[in-house]
Write a protein that holds these residues in place. Structure first.
Motif, PDB file in Angstrom:
ATOM      1  N   PHE A  91      18.130  -2.635   9.976  1.00 18.05           N
ATOM      2  CA  PHE A  91      17.495  -2.444  11.281  1.00 18.05           C
ATOM      3  C   PHE A  91      18.530  -2.449  12.399  1.00 18.05           C
ATOM      4  O   PHE A  91      18.408  -1.694  13.364  1.00 18.05           O
ATOM      5  N   CYS A  92      19.549  -3.297  12.268  1.00 16.85           N
ATOM      6  CA  CYS A  92      20.615  -3.316  13.278  1.00 16.85           C
ATOM      7  C   CYS A  92      21.396  -2.010  13.280  1.00 16.85           C
ATOM      8  O   CYS A  92      21.918  -1.605  14.318  1.00 16.85           O
ATOM      9  N   ILE A  93      21.462  -1.354  12.154  1.00 14.82           N
ATOM     10  CA  ILE A  93      22.184  -0.081  12.062  1.00 14.82           C
ATOM     11  C   ILE A  93      21.326   1.048  12.614  1.00 14.82           C
ATOM     12  O   ILE A  93      21.796   1.881  13.384  1.00 14.82           O
ATOM     13  N   LYS A  94      20.070   1.072  12.221  1.00 15.63           N
ATOM     14  CA  LYS A  94      19.175   2.133  12.683  1.00 15.63           C
ATOM     15  C   LYS A  94      17.760   1.573  12.789  1.00 15.63           C
ATOM     16  O   LYS A  94      17.224   1.028  11.826  1.00 15.63           O
ATOM     17  N   LEU A  95      17.167   1.713  13.957  1.00 13.05           N
ATOM     18  CA  LEU A  95      15.870   1.092  14.226  1.00 13.05           C
ATOM     19  C   LEU A  95      14.753   1.629  13.353  1.00 13.05           C
ATOM     20  O   LEU A  95      13.731   0.975  13.174  1.00 13.05           O
ATOM     21  N   LEU A  96      14.953   2.801  12.776  1.00 10.57           N
ATOM     22  CA  LEU A  96      13.949   3.402  11.899  1.00 10.57           C
ATOM     23  C   LEU A  96      13.659   2.528  10.679  1.00 10.57           C
ATOM     24  O   LEU A  96      12.611   2.639  10.054  1.00 10.57           O
ATOM     25  N   SER A  97      14.579   1.638  10.346  1.00 12.46           N
ATOM     26  CA  SER A  97      14.397   0.746   9.199  1.00 12.46           C
ATOM     27  C   SER A  97      13.225  -0.211   9.393  1.00 12.46           C
ATOM     28  O   SER A  97      12.808  -0.862   8.436  1.00 12.46           O
ATOM     29  N   LEU A  98      12.712  -0.287  10.593  1.00 15.54           N
ATOM     30  CA  LEU A  98      11.538  -1.122  10.828  1.00 15.54           C
ATOM     31  C   LEU A  98      10.375  -0.661   9.955  1.00 15.54           C
ATOM     32  O   LEU A  98       9.605  -1.485   9.451  1.00 15.54           O
ATOM     33  N   LEU A  99      10.258   0.640   9.736  1.00 18.59           N
ATOM     34  CA  LEU A  99       9.197   1.155   8.869  1.00 18.59           C
ATOM     35  C   LEU A  99       9.397   0.708   7.424  1.00 18.59           C
ATOM     36  O   LEU A  99       8.432   0.406   6.719  1.00 18.59           O
ATOM     37  N   ASP A 100      10.652   0.659   6.974  1.00 15.89           N
ATOM     38  CA  ASP A 100      10.939   0.154   5.630  1.00 15.89           C
ATOM     39  C   ASP A 100      10.555  -1.317   5.516  1.00 15.89           C
ATOM     40  O   ASP A 100      10.066  -1.757   4.474  1.00 15.89           O
ATOM     41  N   PHE A 101      10.779  -2.053   6.590  1.00 14.62           N
ATOM     42  CA  PHE A 101      10.414  -3.468   6.598  1.00 14.62           C
ATOM     43  C   PHE A 101       8.897  -3.631   6.506  1.00 14.62           C
ATOM     44  O   PHE A 101       8.402  -4.492   5.775  1.00 14.62           O
ATOM     45  N   PHE A 102       8.150  -2.805   7.223  1.00 18.17           N
ATOM     46  CA  PHE A 102       6.690  -2.868   7.123  1.00 18.17           C
ATOM     47  C   PHE A 102       6.229  -2.508   5.710  1.00 18.17           C
ATOM     48  O   PHE A 102       5.281  -3.093   5.188  1.00 18.17           O
ATOM     49  N   PHE A 103       6.898  -1.534   5.077  1.00 16.66           N
ATOM     50  CA  PHE A 103       6.600  -1.214   3.684  1.00 16.66           C
ATOM     51  C   PHE A 103       6.819  -2.433   2.804  1.00 16.66           C
ATOM     52  O   PHE A 103       6.011  -2.725   1.916  1.00 16.66           O
ATOM     53  N   LEU A 104       7.908  -3.146   3.025  1.00 22.71           N
ATOM     54  CA  LEU A 104       8.199  -4.343   2.234  1.00 22.71           C
ATOM     55  C   LEU A 104       7.100  -5.392   2.413  1.00 22.71           C
ATOM     56  O   LEU A 104       6.657  -6.014   1.444  1.00 22.71           O
ATOM     57  N   LEU A 105       6.636  -5.575   3.639  1.00 24.46           N
ATOM     58  CA  LEU A 105       5.562  -6.547   3.878  1.00 24.46           C
ATOM     59  C   LEU A 105       4.283  -6.132   3.162  1.00 24.46           C
ATOM     60  O   LEU A 105       3.589  -6.971   2.572  1.00 24.46           O
ATOM     61  N   LEU A 106       3.966  -4.838   3.199  1.00 23.94           N
ATOM     62  CA  LEU A 106       2.787  -4.348   2.467  1.00 23.94           C
ATOM     63  C   LEU A 106       2.958  -4.522   0.966  1.00 23.94           C
ATOM     64  O   LEU A 106       2.003  -4.866   0.260  1.00 23.94           O
ATOM     65  N   LEU A 107       4.162  -4.309   0.473  1.00 21.22           N
ATOM     66  CA  LEU A 107       4.449  -4.519  -0.944  1.00 21.22           C
ATOM     67  C   LEU A 107       4.268  -5.991  -1.323  1.00 21.22           C
ATOM     68  O   LEU A 107       3.729  -6.292  -2.392  1.00 21.22           O
ATOM     69  N   MET A 108       4.660  -6.893  -0.439  1.00 18.77           N
ATOM     70  CA  MET A 108       4.480  -8.317  -0.701  1.00 18.77           C
ATOM     71  C   MET A 108       2.993  -8.670  -0.794  1.00 18.77           C
ATOM     72  O   MET A 108       2.581  -9.428  -1.681  1.00 18.77           O
ATOM     73  N   ILE A 109       2.189  -8.134   0.101  1.00 22.06           N
ATOM     74  CA  ILE A 109       0.745  -8.391   0.080  1.00 22.06           C
ATOM     75  C   ILE A 109       0.130  -7.791  -1.189  1.00 22.06           C
ATOM     76  O   ILE A 109      -0.676  -8.440  -1.866  1.00 22.06           O
ATOM     77  N   TYR A 110       0.535  -6.571  -1.527  1.00 24.07           N
ATOM     78  CA  TYR A 110       0.026  -5.927  -2.738  1.00 24.07           C
ATOM     79  C   TYR A 110       0.396  -6.725  -3.979  1.00 24.07           C
ATOM     80  O   TYR A 110      -0.432  -6.903  -4.878  1.00 24.07           O
ATOM     81  N   ASP A 111       1.637  -7.187  -4.055  1.00 20.96           N
ATOM     82  CA  ASP A 111       2.068  -7.989  -5.206  1.00 20.96           C
ATOM     83  C   ASP A 111       1.246  -9.256  -5.347  1.00 20.96           C
ATOM     84  O   ASP A 111       0.891  -9.658  -6.453  1.00 20.96           O
ATOM     85  N   SER A 112       0.942  -9.906  -4.232  1.00 19.86           N
ATOM     86  CA  SER A 112       0.117 -11.121  -4.292  1.00 19.86           C
ATOM     87  C   SER A 112      -1.288 -10.803  -4.778  1.00 19.86           C
ATOM     88  O   SER A 112      -1.859 -11.549  -5.570  1.00 19.86           O
ATOM     89  N   TYR A 113      -1.830  -9.694  -4.309  1.00 19.89           N
ATOM     90  CA  TYR A 113      -3.166  -9.285  -4.750  1.00 19.89           C
ATOM     91  C   TYR A 113      -3.164  -8.929  -6.231  1.00 19.89           C
ATOM     92  O   TYR A 113      -4.058  -9.306  -6.981  1.00 19.89           O
ATOM     93  N   LYS A 114      -2.145  -8.171  -6.661  1.00 19.98           N
ATOM     94  CA  LYS A 114      -2.063  -7.739  -8.051  1.00 19.98           C
ATOM     95  C   LYS A 114      -1.915  -8.940  -8.984  1.00 19.98           C
ATOM     96  O   LYS A 114      -2.482  -8.964 -10.075  1.00 19.98           O
TER      97      LYS A 114
END
Length: 187
Positions: A91-114
């Motif tokens: 994110f410090c390199i390119k602000l677009l990485s914020l979307l990747d971070f949101f993907f990671l958070l969604l993946l964490m929620i999905y993993d907990s559900y699964k």
């Protein structure tokens, strides 16, 4: 003399990123051929995109892929911290990485559900893991801002990082933007 060193470093970054793509694909249970194809395709795209010249996007990809790989392959609370920290570097390199971070958070929620099939039972665990990840994500961002504040360059850094990008707005209507996207993808 330094040009070949730069290209060597960049080649290592690109090939390591391709290897991380392969490892992530296998961790997500993709077939061997799909994982290998993704890695090779990444190498070709990066080569033709940059022709082995330094670009900050290479490092953003590297830290993003390393963060996702660390989440998928490490167990315990360390994976939340490390993945958040590495995506914070991206994110410090390119602000677009914020979307990747949101993907990671969604993946964490999905993993907990699964894992449990019921999100309400694990709500406190999900909140704790997301909190660790968010705090770790903010550490590199905070350190960069603190560095410029301590170096008495905060005003220039703030202007270049936060104000100046907003001065280049696009005044296209939603219909014009849609036409542009469709024209780009269809033709």
């Amino acid at each position: 003399g330094a040009l070949w060193i730069n290209r060597l470093i960049l080649s290592v970054i690109i090939s390591t990123s391709a290897f991380l793509i392969y490892k992530i694909a296998r961790l997500l249970q993709a077939s061997e051929i799909a994982a290998q194809s993704s890695s090779v395709l990444f190498i070709f795209v990066m080569f033709f995109h940059s022709a082995l010249t330094f670009n900050f996007e290479h490092f953003m990809y590297f830290f993003t892929l390393l963060g996702i790989w660390s989440y998928l392959s490490i167990s315990g609370n360390l994976r939340y911290f490390l993945s958040g920290f590495l995506l914070g570097l991206a994110f410090c390199i390119k602000l677009l990485s914020l979307l990747d971070f949101f993907f990671l958070l969604l993946l964490m929620i999905y993993d907990s559900y699964k894992k449990d099939g019921n999100l309400t039972l694990k709500l406190s665990s999900i909140f704790r893991s997301i909190s660790i990840c968010v705090i770790a994500f903010l550490i590199p961002f905070g350190l960069v801002n603190f560095y410029f504040f301590a170096a008495d360059s905060w005003q220039a850094f703030y202007f270049i990082s936060y104000e100046a990008p907003g001065n280049y707005s696009s005044h296209l209507s939603l219909l014009d933007r849609l036409k542009f996207v469709l024209d780009f993808h269809i033709s």
